[in-house]
Motif scaffolding. Structure first.
Motif, mmCIF file in Angstrom:
data_model
loop_
_atom_site.group_PDB
_atom_site.id
_atom_site.type_symbol
_atom_site.label_atom_id
_atom_site.label_comp_id
_atom_site.label_asym_id
_atom_site.label_seq_id
_atom_site.Cartn_x
_atom_site.Cartn_y
_atom_site.Cartn_z
ATOM 1 N N SER A 90 53.647 -46.029 28.107
ATOM 2 C CA SER A 90 54.496 -46.838 28.966
ATOM 3 C C SER A 90 55.896 -46.866 28.373
ATOM 4 C CB SER A 90 53.933 -48.255 29.090
ATOM 5 O OG SER A 90 53.919 -48.864 27.820
ATOM 6 N N CYS A 91 56.856 -47.268 29.194
ATOM 7 C CA CYS A 91 58.237 -47.340 28.722
ATOM 8 C C CYS A 91 58.963 -48.426 29.496
ATOM 9 C CB CYS A 91 58.938 -45.990 28.878
ATOM 10 S SG CYS A 91 59.117 -45.451 30.590
ATOM 11 N N GLY A 92 60.111 -48.798 28.983
ATOM 12 C CA GLY A 92 60.983 -49.749 29.663
ATOM 13 C C GLY A 92 62.167 -49.006 30.257
ATOM 14 N N PHE A 160 60.535 -52.815 18.778
ATOM 15 C CA PHE A 160 60.360 -53.331 20.133
ATOM 16 C C PHE A 160 61.295 -54.528 20.321
ATOM 17 C CE2 PHE A 160 58.454 -55.881 23.444
ATOM 18 C CZ PHE A 160 58.053 -54.940 24.385
ATOM 19 N N ILE A 179 63.170 -46.452 27.431
ATOM 20 C CA ILE A 179 62.885 -46.644 26.009
ATOM 21 C C ILE A 179 61.393 -46.824 25.785
ATOM 22 C CG2 ILE A 179 63.392 -49.136 26.199
ATOM 23 C CD1 ILE A 179 64.480 -48.948 23.299
ATOM 24 N N GLU A 180 60.889 -46.176 24.742
ATOM 25 C CA GLU A 180 59.514 -46.393 24.274
ATOM 26 C C GLU A 180 59.547 -46.254 22.750
ATOM 27 O OE1 GLU A 180 59.382 -43.017 22.927
ATOM 28 O OE2 GLU A 180 57.300 -42.863 23.601
ATOM 29 N N MET A 181 58.413 -45.958 22.120
ATOM 30 C CA MET A 181 58.421 -46.035 20.656
ATOM 31 C C MET A 181 57.730 -44.869 19.933
ATOM 32 S SD MET A 181 57.801 -50.128 20.099
ATOM 33 C CE MET A 181 58.326 -50.038 18.395
ATOM 34 N N SER A 204 56.711 -49.654 32.683
ATOM 35 C CA SER A 204 55.938 -50.908 32.721
ATOM 36 C C SER A 204 56.842 -52.120 32.809
ATOM 37 C CB SER A 204 55.066 -51.023 31.472
ATOM 38 O OG SER A 204 55.869 -51.020 30.309
ATOM 39 N N ASP A 205 58.101 -51.958 32.393
ATOM 40 C CA ASP A 205 59.038 -53.081 32.477
ATOM 41 C C ASP A 205 60.450 -52.536 32.649
ATOM 42 O OD1 ASP A 205 58.125 -52.442 29.625
ATOM 43 O OD2 ASP A 205 60.065 -53.369 29.240
ATOM 44 N N LEU A 207 64.389 -53.125 31.852
ATOM 45 C CA LEU A 207 65.301 -53.884 30.996
ATOM 46 C C LEU A 207 66.576 -54.309 31.718
ATOM 47 C CD1 LEU A 207 63.297 -52.415 28.970
ATOM 48 C CD2 LEU A 207 65.054 -52.850 27.283
HETATM 49 N N1 HPA Z 1 60.802 -51.177 24.631
HETATM 50 C C1 HPA Z 1 60.181 -50.361 23.805
HETATM 51 N N2 HPA Z 1 59.027 -49.795 24.103
HETATM 52 C C2 HPA Z 1 58.477 -50.057 25.286
HETATM 53 C C3 HPA Z 1 59.083 -50.892 26.185
HETATM 54 C C4 HPA Z 1 60.317 -51.472 25.838
HETATM 55 O O1 HPA Z 1 60.910 -52.244 26.608
HETATM 56 N N3 HPA Z 1 58.281 -50.964 27.280
HETATM 57 C C5 HPA Z 1 57.223 -50.188 27.042
HETATM 58 N N4 HPA Z 1 57.329 -49.612 25.834
#
Ligand code: HPA
Length: 235
Positions: A90-92, A160, A179-181, A204-205, A207
């Protein structure tokens, strides 16, 4: 057996899907694979091997963040002869045009991670996806009408809960979508070991808008992403 994976030689398929959450690995195995065996429970970082449309495939959790992913990716490449890893995560979203639940195929992954800085002695390396996997994932994504797909840069951050979220503004000005990690370390390690890697992420979200997906929505789009990843790697 490797240090963090309790599988005997041959128990892991040459192609691996890698979600961050080990329970997502179980969900993928339960919902998409046949003839499933669980090969790893060490630290709860579940790993499964099964078949998808007759092709052998494994699913291995990576944990969160690049140091954790790097442990599993390194052991898969060096001790289990894994040839390709597709991260399904997932990522933002960082830009308004990318919507919640969209899918991003990460052509490259920028980072603030100390891992690349240490490896490249302060020089800037550009971690990129394997082009063949990226092209196959793009074709698989374009063949479906249930997801909006973007191809472009993402940012793999070490924190995060970053104290300086405004630092992403410059990245956005240079084309970074989300952004993810984890992706950056995965791409670097695949290059190091002459293997193939791709990161596919669902949003997933957001920002910019502050929106978040519900657990049910996450599951739905996660399924589409898993199908894209399986088709790209094995189809
Ligand atoms: N930031 C970092 N990693 C993420 C995010 C985020 O907002 N959402 C999902 N992975």
């Amino acid at each position: 057996m490797s240090t963090h994976i309790g599988a005997p030689a041959g128990a892991i398929a040459p192609h691996v899907l890698m979600p961050g959450d080990p329970l997502r690995a179980k969900w993928i195995a339960d919902n998409f694979l046949d003839e499933v065996t669980c090969y790893n429970e060490v630290r709860g970082m579940l790993g499964f091997t099964g078949t998808w449309q007759g092709h052998r495939v494994s699913v291995q959790g990576s944990g969160m963040g690049q140091p954790s992913l790097a442990i599993y990716a390194t052991e898969l490449f060096t001790e289990y002869d894994v040839q390709s890893i597709i991260r399904v995560g997932s990522c933002g979203a960082l830009v308004p045009k990318v919507g919640l639940r969209d899918v991003i195929l990460a052509s490259g992954a920028c980072t603030d991670s100390g891992m690349n800085r240490l490896r490249f002695h302060g020089l800037d390396y550009a971690p990129v996806a394997d082009f063949g996997l990226l092209r196959a994932a793009y074709d698989a994504a374009m063949a479906r009408d249930d997801v909006t797909t973007w191809t472009g840069l993402i940012f793999s951050g070490d924190q995060f809960y970053t104290p300086r979220p405004e630092l992403m503004e410059t990245m956005v000005e240079h084309g970074v979508l989300a952004i993810e990690m984890e992706a950056s370390a995965l791409y670097t390690l695949a290059a190091k070991h002459d293997r193939r890697a791709l990161a596919i992420c669902t949003v997933s979200d957001h920002l910019v808008t502050g929106e978040e997906t519900s657990a049910q929505e996450r599951e739905q789009t996660f399924g589409a992403m898993v199908e894209i990843a399986l088709t790209a790697g094995l189809g």
